[in-house]
Design a protein around this motif. Sequence first.
Motif, PDB file in Angstrom:
ATOM      1  N   THR A 165       1.121  -0.958  -0.026  1.00  0.00           N
ATOM      2  CA  THR A 165      -0.211   0.380  -0.085  1.00  0.00           C
ATOM      3  C   THR A 165       1.184   1.048   0.179  1.00  0.00           C
ATOM      4  OG1 THR A 165      -0.003   0.099   2.188  1.00  0.00           O
ATOM      5  CG2 THR A 165      -2.305  -1.022   1.215  1.00  0.00           C
ATOM      6  N   PRO A 166       0.268   2.316   0.012  1.00  0.00           N
ATOM      7  CA  PRO A 166       1.164   3.288  -0.437  1.00  0.00           C
ATOM      8  C   PRO A 166       1.800   4.372   0.962  1.00  0.00           C
ATOM      9  CG  PRO A 166      -0.783   4.244  -1.824  1.00  0.00           C
ATOM     10  CD  PRO A 166      -0.850   2.577  -0.712  1.00  0.00           C
ATOM     11  N   ASN A 175       1.581   8.950  -0.773  1.00  0.00           N
ATOM     12  CA  ASN A 175       0.853   9.626  -2.006  1.00  0.00           C
ATOM     13  C   ASN A 175      -0.179   8.035  -1.839  1.00  0.00           C
ATOM     14  OD1 ASN A 175      -0.396  10.510  -4.466  1.00  0.00           O
ATOM     15  ND2 ASN A 175       1.596  11.573  -4.637  1.00  0.00           N
ATOM     16  N   GLY A 216      -1.412   8.416  -4.482  1.00  0.00           N
ATOM     17  CA  GLY A 216      -1.785   8.475  -6.226  1.00  0.00           C
ATOM     18  C   GLY A 216      -0.823   6.546  -6.832  1.00  0.00           C
ATOM     19  N   ASP A 217      -0.183   5.944  -5.383  1.00  0.00           N
ATOM     20  CA  ASP A 217       0.877   5.317  -5.531  1.00  0.00           C
ATOM     21  C   ASP A 217       0.336   3.806  -5.426  1.00  0.00           C
ATOM     22  OD1 ASP A 217       3.092   6.480  -6.043  1.00  0.00           O
ATOM     23  OD2 ASP A 217       3.845   6.684  -4.299  1.00  0.00           O
ATOM     24  N   THR A 248      -1.397   0.643  -6.464  1.00  0.00           N
ATOM     25  CA  THR A 248      -1.842  -0.169  -7.549  1.00  0.00           C
ATOM     26  C   THR A 248      -2.541  -0.648  -8.136  1.00  0.00           C
ATOM     27  OG1 THR A 248      -0.875  -2.359  -7.796  1.00  0.00           O
ATOM     28  CG2 THR A 248       1.066  -0.764  -7.554  1.00  0.00           C
ATOM     29  N   GLY A 273       4.864  -3.009  -4.931  1.00  0.00           N
ATOM     30  CA  GLY A 273       5.096  -1.357  -4.953  1.00  0.00           C
ATOM     31  C   GLY A 273       5.077  -0.651  -3.593  1.00  0.00           C
ATOM     32  N   ALA A 274       5.236   0.158  -3.283  1.00  0.00           N
ATOM     33  CA  ALA A 274       6.421   0.886  -2.125  1.00  0.00           C
ATOM     34  C   ALA A 274       6.186   0.350  -1.102  1.00  0.00           C
ATOM     35  CB  ALA A 274       5.249   2.321  -1.428  1.00  0.00           C
ATOM     36  N   THR A 315      12.691   3.373  -1.515  1.00  0.00           N
ATOM     37  CA  THR A 315      12.794   4.827  -2.383  1.00  0.00           C
ATOM     38  C   THR A 315      13.744   5.622  -1.372  1.00  0.00           C
ATOM     39  OG1 THR A 315      10.274   4.913  -1.827  1.00  0.00           O
ATOM     40  CG2 THR A 315      10.962   6.550  -1.736  1.00  0.00           C
ATOM     41  N   THR A 329       7.077  10.657  -0.900  1.00  0.00           N
ATOM     42  CA  THR A 329       6.416  10.442  -1.317  1.00  0.00           C
ATOM     43  C   THR A 329       4.760  11.597  -1.144  1.00  0.00           C
ATOM     44  OG1 THR A 329       4.408   9.069  -0.657  1.00  0.00           O
ATOM     45  CG2 THR A 329       6.177   8.195  -1.640  1.00  0.00           C
ATOM     46  N   GLU A 337       7.850  15.901   1.889  1.00  0.00           N
ATOM     47  CA  GLU A 337       8.505  14.937   2.123  1.00  0.00           C
ATOM     48  C   GLU A 337      10.009  16.008   1.736  1.00  0.00           C
ATOM     49  OE1 GLU A 337       9.381  12.297  -1.117  1.00  0.00           O
ATOM     50  OE2 GLU A 337      11.211  13.282  -2.375  1.00  0.00           O
TER      51      GLU A 337
END
Length: 283
Positions: free
Chosen positions: A10-11, A14, A16-17, A19, A112-113, A118, A189, A193
């Motif tokens: 999960t993000p 953000n 928007g990350d 999927t 994902g994240a 990152t 994100t 940040e």
Amino acid sequence: MAGKLFLCATPIGNLGDMTPRVVETLQAVDLIAAEDTRNSIKLLNHFGIHTSMTSYHEYNKVEKAKYLIEQMHEGRDIALITDAGTPAISDPGEVLVQMCHEEGITATSLPGAAACITALTLSGLPTRRFCFEGFLPADKKEKRDILEDLKKESRTIILYEAPHHLKRTLGELYEALGNRKMTLCRELTKRFEEVLPTTLYDACVIFEDREPKGEYVLVIEGKSFETFKQERKQEWQAVSIEEHMEIYESQGVGHKDAMKRVAKDRGISKSEVYKSLIKNENL
């Protein structure tokens, strides 16, 4: 037929990350196991996901894992999510995955994240080789042992830390590792940040007058290869060439290969090793 376990990233900030595959999976499974259902309900509502949830966290990870295994044996598909990022990284999900393997249940990961990756990519430090330590343990002896290991670590080091422990941890890292390059990352994100390339010493100074806020990822340079080689050479100087040879030959290494390794370890030529051995044989 047994169900499956889906590890759903999960993000980390953000939304928007998230999927499309994770959204579809969370909508399709029979049950979602979440680290904190109160936190996760906000995420699920945002994406219109109405699947039932159950809690799965550090304090119930063994007993609840048994329950989830039973559910999958009965044919139910289960998704595992954490508060943010990829399940099973510094997370009790690793226990559930291990039990799935033991029980012959299929587990799959929907990538994902992940805060550690990152931060690494943003750090400006070497990314080819790295190690992830997560949060340093609270136990003083265990922490001391890990810091002792990290002194010798030549790979880039990634750590997590909570804001209320950051100052202490930076001090402990500086004391153990010396003044290495590092990058401090927070609020990854998200709108505010922050990626701060600095050093361990300067980071300690910065937070003397600044109150840490948010969850931090610390990316620290490993010991340089040249420093590592120099220290290894110094260690070998404590033993004679004959003793050095015996170490390798006792491991089954042939005489000629042992000479090559001794020469490389000590930063000298093979002929110097040979001369020393001959000289001592003639004494």
